[in-house]
Motif scaffolding. Structure first.
Motif, PDB file in Angstrom:
ATOM      1  N   ARG A 168      42.481  43.236  58.523  1.00  0.00           N
ATOM      2  CA  ARG A 168      43.638  44.120  58.484  1.00  0.00           C
ATOM      3  C   ARG A 168      44.657  43.687  57.434  1.00  0.00           C
ATOM      4  N   GLU A 169      45.808  44.325  57.450  1.00  0.00           N
ATOM      5  CA  GLU A 169      46.807  44.145  56.395  1.00  0.00           C
ATOM      6  C   GLU A 169      47.342  42.721  56.310  1.00  0.00           C
ATOM      7  N   ASP A 170      47.261  41.956  57.380  1.00  0.00           N
ATOM      8  CA  ASP A 170      47.777  40.592  57.336  1.00  0.00           C
ATOM      9  C   ASP A 170      46.780  39.592  56.753  1.00  0.00           C
ATOM     10  N   HIS A 171      45.590  40.040  56.401  1.00  0.00           N
ATOM     11  CA  HIS A 171      44.600  39.148  55.786  1.00  0.00           C
ATOM     12  C   HIS A 171      44.792  39.143  54.271  1.00  0.00           C
ATOM     13  N   PRO A 172      44.703  37.981  53.630  1.00  0.00           N
ATOM     14  CA  PRO A 172      44.887  37.922  52.169  1.00  0.00           C
ATOM     15  C   PRO A 172      43.939  38.845  51.403  1.00  0.00           C
ATOM     16  N   GLY A 173      42.736  39.034  51.917  1.00  0.00           N
ATOM     17  CA  GLY A 173      41.772  39.886  51.235  1.00  0.00           C
ATOM     18  C   GLY A 173      42.210  41.323  51.134  1.00  0.00           C
ATOM     19  N   TYR A 174      43.020  41.774  52.092  1.00  0.00           N
ATOM     20  CA  TYR A 174      43.514  43.155  52.060  1.00  0.00           C
ATOM     21  C   TYR A 174      44.393  43.373  50.832  1.00  0.00           C
ATOM     22  N   ALA A 175      45.336  42.467  50.630  1.00  0.00           N
ATOM     23  CA  ALA A 175      46.230  42.572  49.468  1.00  0.00           C
ATOM     24  C   ALA A 175      45.454  42.405  48.163  1.00  0.00           C
ATOM     25  N   GLN A 176      44.465  41.521  48.160  1.00  0.00           N
ATOM     26  CA  GLN A 176      43.650  41.324  46.951  1.00  0.00           C
ATOM     27  C   GLN A 176      42.880  42.594  46.602  1.00  0.00           C
ATOM     28  N   ALA A 177      42.267  43.207  47.599  1.00  0.00           N
ATOM     29  CA  ALA A 177      41.509  44.437  47.362  1.00  0.00           C
ATOM     30  C   ALA A 177      42.412  45.541  46.827  1.00  0.00           C
ATOM     31  N   GLU A 178      43.590  45.657  47.415  1.00  0.00           N
ATOM     32  CA  GLU A 178      44.541  46.682  46.981  1.00  0.00           C
ATOM     33  C   GLU A 178      44.967  46.446  45.534  1.00  0.00           C
ATOM     34  N   GLU A 179      45.237  45.184  45.187  1.00  0.00           N
ATOM     35  CA  GLU A 179      45.683  44.858  43.834  1.00  0.00           C
ATOM     36  C   GLU A 179      44.559  45.058  42.806  1.00  0.00           C
ATOM     37  N   ILE A 180      43.354  44.624  43.132  1.00  0.00           N
ATOM     38  CA  ILE A 180      42.216  44.807  42.216  1.00  0.00           C
ATOM     39  C   ILE A 180      41.982  46.284  41.963  1.00  0.00           C
ATOM     40  N   ALA A 181      41.990  47.070  43.022  1.00  0.00           N
ATOM     41  CA  ALA A 181      41.757  48.508  42.878  1.00  0.00           C
ATOM     42  C   ALA A 181      42.861  49.164  42.055  1.00  0.00           C
ATOM     43  N   ARG A 182      44.090  48.740  42.274  1.00  0.00           N
ATOM     44  CA  ARG A 182      45.207  49.291  41.504  1.00  0.00           C
ATOM     45  C   ARG A 182      45.014  49.028  40.015  1.00  0.00           C
ATOM     46  N   ARG A 183      44.656  47.786  39.670  1.00  0.00           N
ATOM     47  CA  ARG A 183      44.476  47.435  38.259  1.00  0.00           C
ATOM     48  C   ARG A 183      43.289  48.177  37.645  1.00  0.00           C
ATOM     49  N   LEU A 184      42.231  48.311  38.394  1.00  0.00           N
ATOM     50  CA  LEU A 184      41.064  49.033  37.878  1.00  0.00           C
ATOM     51  C   LEU A 184      41.404  50.509  37.655  1.00  0.00           C
ATOM     52  N   ALA A 185      42.158  51.092  38.593  1.00  0.00           N
ATOM     53  CA  ALA A 185      42.557  52.494  38.441  1.00  0.00           C
ATOM     54  C   ALA A 185      43.453  52.674  37.224  1.00  0.00           C
ATOM     55  N   GLU A 186      44.354  51.733  37.023  1.00  0.00           N
ATOM     56  CA  GLU A 186      45.246  51.809  35.857  1.00  0.00           C
ATOM     57  C   GLU A 186      44.467  51.660  34.559  1.00  0.00           C
ATOM     58  N   ASP A 234      40.662  34.321  40.989  1.00  0.00           N
ATOM     59  CA  ASP A 234      41.521  34.805  39.916  1.00  0.00           C
ATOM     60  C   ASP A 234      41.328  36.315  39.736  1.00  0.00           C
ATOM     61  N   LEU A 235      42.307  37.091  40.117  1.00  0.00           N
ATOM     62  CA  LEU A 235      42.180  38.548  40.031  1.00  0.00           C
ATOM     63  C   LEU A 235      42.130  39.029  38.582  1.00  0.00           C
ATOM     64  N   ASP A 236      42.769  38.300  37.689  1.00  0.00           N
ATOM     65  CA  ASP A 236      42.671  38.644  36.263  1.00  0.00           C
ATOM     66  C   ASP A 236      41.224  38.542  35.793  1.00  0.00           C
ATOM     67  N   GLU A 237      40.537  37.500  36.230  1.00  0.00           N
ATOM     68  CA  GLU A 237      39.137  37.321  35.851  1.00  0.00           C
ATOM     69  C   GLU A 237      38.280  38.454  36.404  1.00  0.00           C
ATOM     70  N   VAL A 238      38.549  38.863  37.637  1.00  0.00           N
ATOM     71  CA  VAL A 238      37.802  39.961  38.251  1.00  0.00           C
ATOM     72  C   VAL A 238      37.920  41.220  37.400  1.00  0.00           C
ATOM     73  N   VAL A 239      39.141  41.581  37.071  1.00  0.00           N
ATOM     74  CA  VAL A 239      39.375  42.812  36.314  1.00  0.00           C
ATOM     75  C   VAL A 239      38.779  42.693  34.912  1.00  0.00           C
ATOM     76  N   ASP A 240      38.942  41.540  34.268  1.00  0.00           N
ATOM     77  CA  ASP A 240      38.394  41.346  32.922  1.00  0.00           C
ATOM     78  C   ASP A 240      36.875  41.498  32.909  1.00  0.00           C
ATOM     79  N   LEU A 241      36.204  40.958  33.922  1.00  0.00           N
ATOM     80  CA  LEU A 241      34.747  41.071  33.995  1.00  0.00           C
ATOM     81  C   LEU A 241      34.324  42.530  34.133  1.00  0.00           C
ATOM     82  N   MET A 242      35.073  43.297  34.890  1.00  0.00           N
ATOM     83  CA  MET A 242      34.745  44.715  35.039  1.00  0.00           C
ATOM     84  C   MET A 242      35.036  45.490  33.758  1.00  0.00           C
ATOM     85  N   LEU A 243      36.114  45.119  33.065  1.00  0.00           N
ATOM     86  CA  LEU A 243      36.429  45.789  31.806  1.00  0.00           C
ATOM     87  C   LEU A 243      35.361  45.548  30.762  1.00  0.00           C
ATOM     88  N   ARG A 244      34.714  44.378  30.837  1.00  0.00           N
ATOM     89  CA  ARG A 244      33.658  44.066  29.878  1.00  0.00           C
ATOM     90  C   ARG A 244      32.436  44.958  29.993  1.00  0.00           C
TER      91      ARG A 244
END
Length: 240
Positions: free
Chosen positions: A71-89, A225-235
């Motif tokens: 649920r929302e109090d788990h760190p993974g929830y915020a990570q998923a939301e942030e990764i998805a936001r960056r990918l959408a942007e 590292d969420l930056d690394e996650v997004v960079d790998l997908m951008l590649r």
């Protein structure tokens, strides 16, 4: 919302005695009915047709997986939301299983960033429908049809902490990469503390026994590292 989905159909009043899923009836060995099994082929075909038709013009997309129980109090929830936001942007659609927990977080992040938030749901006895942040949703009866859509329309997988269903999607993608059914397809595990036990077993037991190769292990990237996650997908755009 009380009730349940049977594929794309919602039923509010379902008798407990009839609370089986389509997959269960298909796979039950004692349920032998040649006539009905023949007609099931058409239903299976219709799921592929519906999925292909709905997603054909999806464009670039990344699939995000993780537990429905977090649920929302788990760190993974915020990570998923942030990764998805960056990918959408960055112009990617985000695909999830459409359920609660980590899936809901990813759909929320993508939708609120103005990206396309996709949910591929599945008929289950204990989950009802798609989360409220799905913009484009399809509810499947058959796991194998749904799993095909994830791999066909995503350019990479981001895998957050999850259970059996998450592991199923993870190892399906790993198998398809190992057998070269898919290429240039990053698989990123987010959460080093969560995934270290699995990676350790693969390295110290499976690799040591010779049942996998180092190249198989190298297909997995584990990071916090969420930056690394997004960079790998951008590649994936460079590899396309």
């Amino acid at each position: 919302m009380k009730g349940r989905f049977r594929g794309p159909v919602f039923q509010r009043r379902v008798e407990e005695a009839d609370a089986t899923t389509t997959d269960e009836r298909l796979l039950h060995r004692g349920h032998l009915d040649t006539h009905n099994d023949t007609w099931r082929v058409l239903r299976i075909q219709s799921e592929f047709v519906e999925g292909f038709g709905a997603l054909a013009e999806l464009g670039e997309a990344i699939a995000i997986f993780g537990s429905a129980r977090l649920r929302e109090d788990h760190p993974g929830y915020a990570q998923a939301e942030e990764i998805a936001r960056r990918l959408a942007e960055a112009g990617f659609a985000v695909i999830t299983g459409g359920g609660p927990g980590i899936m809901e977080a990813a759909n929320k992040g993508a939708s609120e960033a103005g990206g396309l938030s996709v949910g591929l749901g599945i008929e289950l006895p204990f989950e009802n429908g798609l989360n409220d942040h799905v913009d484009l949703g399809i509810n499947f009866r058959y796991f194998f049809a749904r799993k095909t859509m994830f791999v066909k329309y995503a350019q990479g997988f981001v895998v957050l902490p999850g259970g059996v269903g998450t592991l199923d999607e993870l190892f399906e993608a790993l198998t398809l990469r190992q057998t070269q059914k898919i290429r240039h397809f990053p698989i990123v595990l987010v959460g080093t503390a969560y995934w270290s036990g699995l990676i350790g077993w693969l390295r110290d037991t499976a690799l040591a026994a010779g049942t996998i190769g180092q190249a198989d292990l190298d297909m997995l990237v584990v990071t916090d590292d969420l930056d690394e996650v997004v960079d790998l997908m951008l590649r994936t755009r460079e590899d396309a």
